[in-house]
Scaffold this active site. Structure first.
Site, PDB file in Angstrom:
ATOM      1  N   ASN A 149      14.736 -19.433 -20.561  1.00 23.33           N
ATOM      2  CA  ASN A 149      14.747 -18.822 -19.227  1.00 23.33           C
ATOM      3  C   ASN A 149      15.281 -17.401 -19.285  1.00 23.33           C
ATOM      4  O   ASN A 149      16.106 -17.070 -20.135  1.00 23.33           O
ATOM      5  CB  ASN A 149      15.631 -19.661 -18.289  1.00 23.33           C
ATOM      6  CG  ASN A 149      15.411 -19.305 -16.841  1.00 23.33           C
ATOM      7  OD1 ASN A 149      14.261 -19.148 -16.423  1.00 23.33           O
ATOM      8  ND2 ASN A 149      16.477 -19.154 -16.089  1.00 23.33           N
ATOM      9  N   ARG A 150      14.774 -16.585 -18.352  1.00 31.72           N
ATOM     10  CA  ARG A 150      15.246 -15.192 -18.241  1.00 31.72           C
ATOM     11  C   ARG A 150      16.766 -15.159 -18.085  1.00 31.72           C
ATOM     12  O   ARG A 150      17.452 -14.374 -18.719  1.00 31.72           O
ATOM     13  CB  ARG A 150      14.555 -14.547 -17.035  1.00 31.72           C
ATOM     14  CG  ARG A 150      14.915 -13.121 -16.783  1.00 31.72           C
ATOM     15  CD  ARG A 150      14.082 -12.566 -15.664  1.00 31.72           C
ATOM     16  NE  ARG A 150      14.286 -13.307 -14.406  1.00 31.72           N
ATOM     17  CZ  ARG A 150      13.672 -13.026 -13.271  1.00 31.72           C
ATOM     18  NH1 ARG A 150      12.796 -12.043 -13.217  1.00 31.72           N
ATOM     19  NH2 ARG A 150      13.913 -13.729 -12.185  1.00 31.72           N
ATOM     20  N   PRO A 200      19.727 -17.065 -19.167  1.00 28.05           N
ATOM     21  CA  PRO A 200      19.974 -18.130 -20.148  1.00 28.05           C
ATOM     22  C   PRO A 200      20.881 -19.247 -19.641  1.00 28.05           C
ATOM     23  O   PRO A 200      20.681 -20.407 -19.977  1.00 28.05           O
ATOM     24  CB  PRO A 200      20.621 -17.383 -21.325  1.00 28.05           C
ATOM     25  CG  PRO A 200      20.196 -15.963 -21.168  1.00 28.05           C
ATOM     26  CD  PRO A 200      20.051 -15.726 -19.689  1.00 28.05           C
ATOM     27  N   GLY A 255      13.588 -25.169 -10.081  1.00 25.92           N
ATOM     28  CA  GLY A 255      13.289 -26.489  -9.539  1.00 25.92           C
ATOM     29  C   GLY A 255      12.059 -27.124 -10.164  1.00 25.92           C
ATOM     30  O   GLY A 255      12.035 -28.344 -10.401  1.00 25.92           O
ATOM     31  N   THR A 290       6.843 -30.095   0.338  1.00 24.57           N
ATOM     32  CA  THR A 290       6.664 -28.978  -0.575  1.00 24.57           C
ATOM     33  C   THR A 290       7.664 -27.871  -0.277  1.00 24.57           C
ATOM     34  O   THR A 290       8.610 -28.060   0.502  1.00 24.57           O
ATOM     35  CB  THR A 290       5.182 -28.507  -0.541  1.00 24.57           C
ATOM     36  OG1 THR A 290       4.990 -27.506  -1.534  1.00 24.57           O
ATOM     37  CG2 THR A 290       4.781 -27.959   0.815  1.00 24.57           C
ATOM     38  N   ASP A 328       6.102 -35.485  -9.151  1.00 27.39           N
ATOM     39  CA  ASP A 328       5.632 -34.299  -9.880  1.00 27.39           C
ATOM     40  C   ASP A 328       5.551 -34.523 -11.395  1.00 27.39           C
ATOM     41  O   ASP A 328       4.532 -34.232 -12.025  1.00 27.39           O
ATOM     42  CB  ASP A 328       6.549 -33.094  -9.604  1.00 27.39           C
ATOM     43  CG  ASP A 328       6.246 -32.454  -8.252  1.00 27.39           C
ATOM     44  OD1 ASP A 328       5.104 -32.569  -7.781  1.00 27.39           O
ATOM     45  OD2 ASP A 328       7.159 -31.832  -7.680  1.00 27.39           O
ATOM     46  N   ASN A 383       9.554 -34.943  -3.604  1.00 26.49           N
ATOM     47  CA  ASN A 383       8.334 -34.363  -3.024  1.00 26.49           C
ATOM     48  C   ASN A 383       7.582 -35.361  -2.154  1.00 26.49           C
ATOM     49  O   ASN A 383       6.469 -35.080  -1.712  1.00 26.49           O
ATOM     50  CB  ASN A 383       7.408 -33.838  -4.130  1.00 26.49           C
ATOM     51  CG  ASN A 383       6.731 -34.959  -4.898  1.00 26.49           C
ATOM     52  OD1 ASN A 383       7.178 -36.104  -4.858  1.00 26.49           O
ATOM     53  ND2 ASN A 383       5.644 -34.649  -5.580  1.00 26.49           N
ATOM     54  N   GLY A 426      11.156 -21.166 -18.072  1.00 27.52           N
ATOM     55  CA  GLY A 426      11.714 -21.249 -16.718  1.00 27.52           C
ATOM     56  C   GLY A 426      12.667 -22.422 -16.595  1.00 27.52           C
ATOM     57  O   GLY A 426      12.529 -23.425 -17.306  1.00 27.52           O
ATOM     58  N   ALA A 427      13.644 -22.284 -15.710  1.00 29.91           N
ATOM     59  CA  ALA A 427      14.657 -23.332 -15.547  1.00 29.91           C
ATOM     60  C   ALA A 427      14.995 -23.535 -14.072  1.00 29.91           C
ATOM     61  O   ALA A 427      16.134 -23.831 -13.719  1.00 29.91           O
ATOM     62  CB  ALA A 427      15.910 -22.972 -16.340  1.00 29.91           C
ATOM     63  N   LYS A 479      12.207 -29.405  -0.961  1.00 32.12           N
ATOM     64  CA  LYS A 479      12.311 -30.552  -1.869  1.00 32.12           C
ATOM     65  C   LYS A 479      13.758 -31.031  -2.073  1.00 32.12           C
ATOM     66  O   LYS A 479      13.991 -32.223  -2.262  1.00 32.12           O
ATOM     67  CB  LYS A 479      11.653 -30.231  -3.209  1.00 32.12           C
ATOM     68  CG  LYS A 479      10.129 -30.126  -3.112  1.00 32.12           C
ATOM     69  CD  LYS A 479       9.480 -29.938  -4.462  1.00 32.12           C
ATOM     70  CE  LYS A 479       7.967 -29.852  -4.332  1.00 32.12           C
ATOM     71  NZ  LYS A 479       7.298 -29.754  -5.644  1.00 32.12           N
TER      72      LYS A 479
HETATM   73  P1  ATR Z   1      10.834 -23.138  -8.651  1.00 28.11           P
HETATM   74  O1  ATR Z   1      11.480 -24.109  -7.720  1.00 28.11           O
HETATM   75  O2  ATR Z   1       9.377 -22.879  -8.345  1.00 28.11           O
HETATM   76  O3  ATR Z   1      11.042 -23.482 -10.094  1.00 28.11           O
HETATM   77  P2  ATR Z   1      12.955 -21.219  -8.752  1.00 28.11           P
HETATM   78  O4  ATR Z   1      13.927 -22.337  -8.732  1.00 28.11           O
HETATM   79  O5  ATR Z   1      13.207 -20.002  -7.915  1.00 28.11           O
HETATM   80  O6  ATR Z   1      11.506 -21.723  -8.343  1.00 28.11           O
HETATM   81  O7  ATR Z   1      12.753 -20.771 -10.277  1.00 28.11           O
HETATM   82  C1  ATR Z   1      11.900 -19.750 -10.655  1.00 28.11           C
HETATM   83  C2  ATR Z   1      11.919 -19.611 -12.181  1.00 28.11           C
HETATM   84  O8  ATR Z   1      11.028 -18.537 -12.550  1.00 28.11           O
HETATM   85  C3  ATR Z   1      13.267 -19.261 -12.751  1.00 28.11           C
HETATM   86  O9  ATR Z   1      13.385 -19.894 -14.002  1.00 28.11           O
HETATM   87  C4  ATR Z   1      13.169 -17.738 -12.901  1.00 28.11           C
HETATM   88  O10 ATR Z   1      14.017 -17.189 -13.865  1.00 28.11           O
HETATM   89  P3  ATR Z   1      15.577 -16.826 -13.501  1.00 28.11           P
HETATM   90  O11 ATR Z   1      16.328 -18.119 -13.492  1.00 28.11           O
HETATM   91  O12 ATR Z   1      15.980 -15.908 -14.581  1.00 28.11           O
HETATM   92  O13 ATR Z   1      15.529 -16.183 -12.144  1.00 28.11           O
HETATM   93  C5  ATR Z   1      11.752 -17.606 -13.353  1.00 28.11           C
HETATM   94  N1  ATR Z   1      11.164 -16.274 -13.146  1.00 28.11           N
HETATM   95  C6  ATR Z   1      10.812 -15.699 -11.969  1.00 28.11           C
HETATM   96  N2  ATR Z   1      10.258 -14.487 -12.183  1.00 28.11           N
HETATM   97  C7  ATR Z   1      10.252 -14.276 -13.532  1.00 28.11           C
HETATM   98  C8  ATR Z   1       9.819 -13.211 -14.396  1.00 28.11           C
HETATM   99  N3  ATR Z   1       9.238 -12.118 -13.894  1.00 28.11           N
HETATM  100  N4  ATR Z   1       9.959 -13.362 -15.724  1.00 28.11           N
HETATM  101  C9  ATR Z   1      10.540 -14.476 -16.241  1.00 28.11           C
HETATM  102  N5  ATR Z   1      10.992 -15.512 -15.487  1.00 28.11           N
HETATM  103  C10 ATR Z   1      10.846 -15.419 -14.156  1.00 28.11           C
END
Ligand code: ATR
Length: 288
Positions: A156-157, A159, A135, A67, A107, A92, A132-133, A71
């Site tokens: 995603n926030r 893009p 992992g 975890t 997963d 995983n 979200g984009a 990963k």
């Molecule tokens: P994981 O492996 O759990 O997916 P990660 O790779 O850090 O973790 O990805 C986190 C995701 O949550 C990303 O898509 C992130 O957006 P950014 O690529 O713009 O950083 C998104 N995320 C985290 N906080 C956010 C928020 N407050 N609003 C919108 N998206 C958020």
């Protein structure tokens, strides 16, 4: 006369793992299937994943659930990996295959089993939105696409990350599925049958208050499912927000956690345990 048997050892490795539900899930699987094994928590220092795995193997360990945050490292460590782990770019699961580690990623399949078995949701022909984009999104994309949704949109926030994933995974689509990236602002006015939150936003309060939600409030088509990859004792902030804005059904990721664990168990022991009773039991324990 006492008879001793070699004990089959498994563990969840991560940082932190103190609150992991995996030991409980695998203990319930072992009980239900009559498999004799030990499943422990294995906290690894952030800079010593490979070393901790090696030590575990020296002590006879046969398999690991892997975890956060290991990963990616897990996939790099194993000389052999499943196609789905390679496509996800992360693993995983580690299973000892005689003389080497085999890496897998359960997963995405776990999510689809949760859809099919526990929620009765069919992805085929539906419009699916992934928020979200990171992992977590990457891990579920290939299995989702294989179910041939009509449209799969990644928003995603940042893009560019969504675009990179859409480009990467578009090559895995058949003729019936379109994979797109969308800036969050462009989601205005669009509707989806299944909206999956893979962002870490759910863990905070960002989506709890209507005014702060980063996504438009009009995303949910009639009958839509809102799904959060994470789970909690109470509905997550994302699911509370979704319920207020027209999602007909809301589900958190506990079902996915149990289903992906069952696939690990099958890889290690050759037996696929029943998941329904374990999910019900876990849900009751988490609420208590
Ligand atoms: P994981 O492996 O759990 O997916 P990660 O790779 O850090 O973790 O990805 C986190 C995701 O949550 C990303 O898509 C992130 O957006 P950014 O690529 O713009 O950083 C998104 N995320 C985290 N906080 C956010 C928020 N407050 N609003 C919108 N998206 C958020």
């Amino acid at each position: 006369m006492s008879v001793s048997y070699p004990v089959s050892r498994y563990a969840v490795i991560g940082q932190p793992v103190a609150h992991s539900r995996s030991p409980r899930i695998h203990a319930l699987f072992a009980e239900a299937t009559g498999e004799c094994l030990i499943y422990e928590r294995l906290p690894a220092p952030l800079d010593a994943f490979a070393e901790t795995v090696r030590e575990f193997r020296r002590e006879g360990g046969l398999g690991l659930s892997v975890t956060v945050p290991f990963k990616l490292e897990c996939l790099a460590l194993a000389p052999e990996a499943s196609e789905r782990a390679k496509v996800a770019g992360a693993a995983n699961t580690l299973a000892w295959h005689g003389d080497h580690w085999f890496a897998d990623n359960t997963d995405g399949a776990g999510l689809l089993h949760d859809f099919a078995r526990n929620l009765g949701v069919d992805v085929r022909g539906r419009d699916v939105l992934i928020l979200g984009a990171g992992g977590a999104a990457r891990g579920i994309l290939r299995p989702l696409i294989a179910q041939e949704p009509r449209r799969l949109v990644i928003a995603n926030r940042t893009p560019n990350k969504a675009i990179a994933l859409a480009v990467l995974f578009a090559q895995h689509t058949g003729r019936s599925t379109t994979v797109l990236a969308s800036p969050i602002v462009d989601l205005q006015g669009q509707q989806y049958d299944i909206v999956i939150n893979s962002t870490s936003a759910s863990l905070g309060r960002a989506a709890a208050e209507e005014v702060e939600a980063p996504w438009p409030a009009t995303l949910f088509a009639p009958g839509a499912l809102a799904y959060d990859l994470v789970y909690a004792a109470a509905p997550t902030a994302f699911l509370r927000w979704a319920a207020r804005h027209g999602a007909a059904r809301c589900a958190d990721g506990l079902g996915m956690l149990v289903e992906q664990a069952a696939l690990q168990f099958e890889l290690w022991r050759g037996v696929l345990p029943a998941t329904g009773p374990v999910l019900a039991q876990l849900r009751a324990e988490i609420k208590a």
